[in-house]
Design an enzyme around this catalytic site. Structure first.
Site, PDB file in Angstrom:
ATOM      1  N   GLY A 286       4.606  40.845   9.008  1.00 56.66           N
ATOM      2  CA  GLY A 286       5.158  40.306   7.629  1.00 56.66           C
ATOM      3  C   GLY A 286       4.946  38.738   7.632  1.00 56.66           C
TER       4      GLY A 286
ATOM      5  N   ARG B  68      -3.252  50.864  19.407  1.00 59.63           N
ATOM      6  CA  ARG B  68      -3.423  52.045  18.606  1.00 59.63           C
ATOM      7  C   ARG B  68      -3.932  51.478  17.218  1.00 59.63           C
ATOM      8  NH1 ARG B  68       1.244  52.747  15.395  1.00 59.63           N
ATOM      9  NH2 ARG B  68       0.394  54.854  15.551  1.00 59.63           N
TER      10      ARG B  68
ATOM     11  N   ASP C 136       9.119  41.539  16.261  1.00 57.79           N
ATOM     12  CA  ASP C 136       9.002  42.305  17.321  1.00 57.79           C
ATOM     13  C   ASP C 136       7.679  43.063  17.719  1.00 57.79           C
ATOM     14  OD1 ASP C 136      10.293  43.826  15.147  1.00 57.79           O
ATOM     15  OD2 ASP C 136       9.716  45.490  16.320  1.00 57.79           O
TER      16      ASP C 136
ATOM     17  N   THR D  19      10.839  35.734  11.436  1.00 56.23           N
ATOM     18  CA  THR D  19      10.866  36.873  10.725  1.00 56.23           C
ATOM     19  C   THR D  19      12.077  36.932   9.614  1.00 56.23           C
ATOM     20  OG1 THR D  19      11.848  39.173  10.348  1.00 56.23           O
ATOM     21  CG2 THR D  19      12.307  38.123  12.522  1.00 56.23           C
TER      22      THR D  19
ATOM     23  N   ASP E 292      14.164  38.790   8.774  1.00 58.86           N
ATOM     24  CA  ASP E 292      14.945  39.735   9.217  1.00 58.86           C
ATOM     25  C   ASP E 292      15.769  39.366  10.160  1.00 58.86           C
ATOM     26  OD1 ASP E 292      13.542  41.555   7.456  1.00 58.86           O
ATOM     27  OD2 ASP E 292      12.420  42.479   9.165  1.00 58.86           O
TER      28      ASP E 292
ATOM     29  N   ASP F  61      15.941  39.851  13.125  1.00 61.16           N
ATOM     30  CA  ASP F  61      16.385  40.914  13.938  1.00 61.16           C
ATOM     31  C   ASP F  61      15.617  40.921  15.422  1.00 61.16           C
ATOM     32  OD1 ASP F  61      13.752  41.446  13.197  1.00 61.16           O
ATOM     33  OD2 ASP F  61      14.192  43.255  12.504  1.00 61.16           O
TER      34      ASP F  61
ATOM     35  N   ARG G 146      14.909  45.568   7.020  1.00 60.27           N
ATOM     36  CA  ARG G 146      14.622  46.758   7.896  1.00 60.27           C
ATOM     37  C   ARG G 146      16.137  47.490   8.456  1.00 60.27           C
ATOM     38  NH1 ARG G 146      10.224  46.053  12.393  1.00 60.27           N
ATOM     39  NH2 ARG G 146      11.589  44.167  12.794  1.00 60.27           N
TER      40      ARG G 146
END
Ligand code: F6P
Length: 368
Positions: A17, A85, A123, A145, A147, A149, A191
């Protein structure tokens, strides 16, 4: 891949983000690489997607002039493209088909003759960088971020601006709530971590602050609203994290983004809580979800300086060939930790954190 003599060209990407301050990092990394180290810089477009699709372009000094004040990222970003992935299609039943396309990324890195990559992100981006490192691509991490975090750093850039924006929103909701004698429930991002809500809630003098780290008791929240009414305070300002949940209950999920490595998007808890308070207390309530307004806009001075400091540290690591490290701030001092040590982890608020005590000291209900 890179040796002390061969660092001629690096790439830089912004992943996950967006947040205010990303351009300040791109600016200092590019200017210092070109002017001080004589190293070329390629801007990788849209985070890891640019590495997968081989979309990158040279950055010149002019490209990064006058961007320190600009929000977002001039390189673009994506919070969906994890090379290990990567979603390449959908099965008939709609489930995503994922493939490990890291070898393609390695090929593109070789083809573009990148000696190392500066990965600016949270992260998820560091998890991506750890994967590149395992495939022999040297990386340097820069923590961003809203956040706040990320493990092993006390602060990420982007957070201070988001706190400022959210506080201004809470202040505005405060005045209308007070005029109409309402319970105003305001939902903030973050989050699974309550940093943004706690900081903005304290700054705005919220009467109730609900964070994911402290499951809330609906009776305690209603009691706090009614107690204010009976004291003649005819409104209540509630700041609630999108990740907050009632005791014994679950988080409210807004949507599942199937092609994202972190597919759960939280959102909507404020609407649920507002309805419950209204039914139980018969007070008039309104819910506001602040949403992406918290990620946008020009960075505050603190974030411009912090982002420049982190970016400067990153380019110093490039100069010293100290690869695979994340630059961090610990106890007010700049430091580094291995990128692997933060990959895929989230830093939540410890229950003994002084700011929780500070909120309680001024009579804020923390929902318990
Ligand atoms: O991690 C930053 C963040 O803004 C979170 O606070 C929020 O939960 C999430 O990203 C929203 O993601 P998206 O931009 O995909 O809706």
């Amino acid at each position: 891949m890179a040796t002390r003599k061969t660092t001629k060209r690096i790439g830089i990407l912004t992943g996950g983000g967006d947040c205010p301050g990303l351009n300040a990092v791109i600016r200092v990394v590019t200017k210092a690489a070109i002017n001080k180290l004589g190293i070329e810089v390629l801007g990788i477009e849209d985070g890891y997607l640019g590495l997968i699709r081989n979309r990158m372009h040279p950055l010149a000094i002019d490209d990064v002039s006058n961007i320190i004040t600009v929000g977002g990222t001039i390189l673009g970003t994506s919070n969906k493209a994890d090379p290990s992935r990567f979603v390449v299609g959908k099965a008939e039943d709609g489930t995503p088909i994922v493939e490990d396309v890291t070898d393609r990324v390695v090929e593109h890195v070789r083809e573009r003759r990148l000696d190392a990559i500066v990965c600016v992100g949270g992260d998820g981006t560091m998890t991506g960088a750890a994967n590149l490192i395992r495939h022999g691509i040297p990386c340097i991490g820069v923590p961003k971020t809203i956040d706040n975090d990320l493990m092993h750093t006390d602060i990420t850039f982007g957070f201070a601006t988001a706190v400022q924006t959210a506080t201004e929103c809470l202040d505005r909701i405060h005045t209308t709530g007070s005029s109409h004698h309402r319970v105003m429930v305001v939902e903030l991002m973050g989050r699974n971590a309550g940093w943004l809500t706690l900081h903005a809630g304290v700054a705005a003098g919220a009467d109730v602050i609900l964070i994911p780290e402290i499951p809330y008791d609906i009776d305690a929240v209603c009691e706090a609203c009614l107690a204010r009414s009976s004291r003649g305070k005819r409104f209540t300002l509630i700041a609630i994290s999108e990740g907050a949940a009632p005791k014994g209950g679950a988080q409210v999920v807004d949507k599942i983004v199937h092609d994202s490595p972190d597919p759960i998007r939280l959102g909507g808890v404020s609407t649920v809580l507002s309805e419950q308070i209204s039914q139980r207390t018969h007070l008039e309530t309104r819910a506001t979800i602040l949403g992406h307004v918290q990620r946008g806009g020009t960075p505050v001075a603190f974030d411009r300086v912090l982002a420049t400091e982190f970016g400067h540290q990153a380019i110093s690591l490039v100069a010293m060939h100290e690869w695979n490290q994340l630059v961090v701030m610990q106890g007010g001092r700049a430091d580094v930790v291995p990128i692997e040590s933060v990959a895929g982890q989230q830093r939540t608020i410890p229950l003994e954190h002084p700011q929780i005590g500070m909120a309680r000291a001024v009579g804020t209900c923390m929902g318990d």
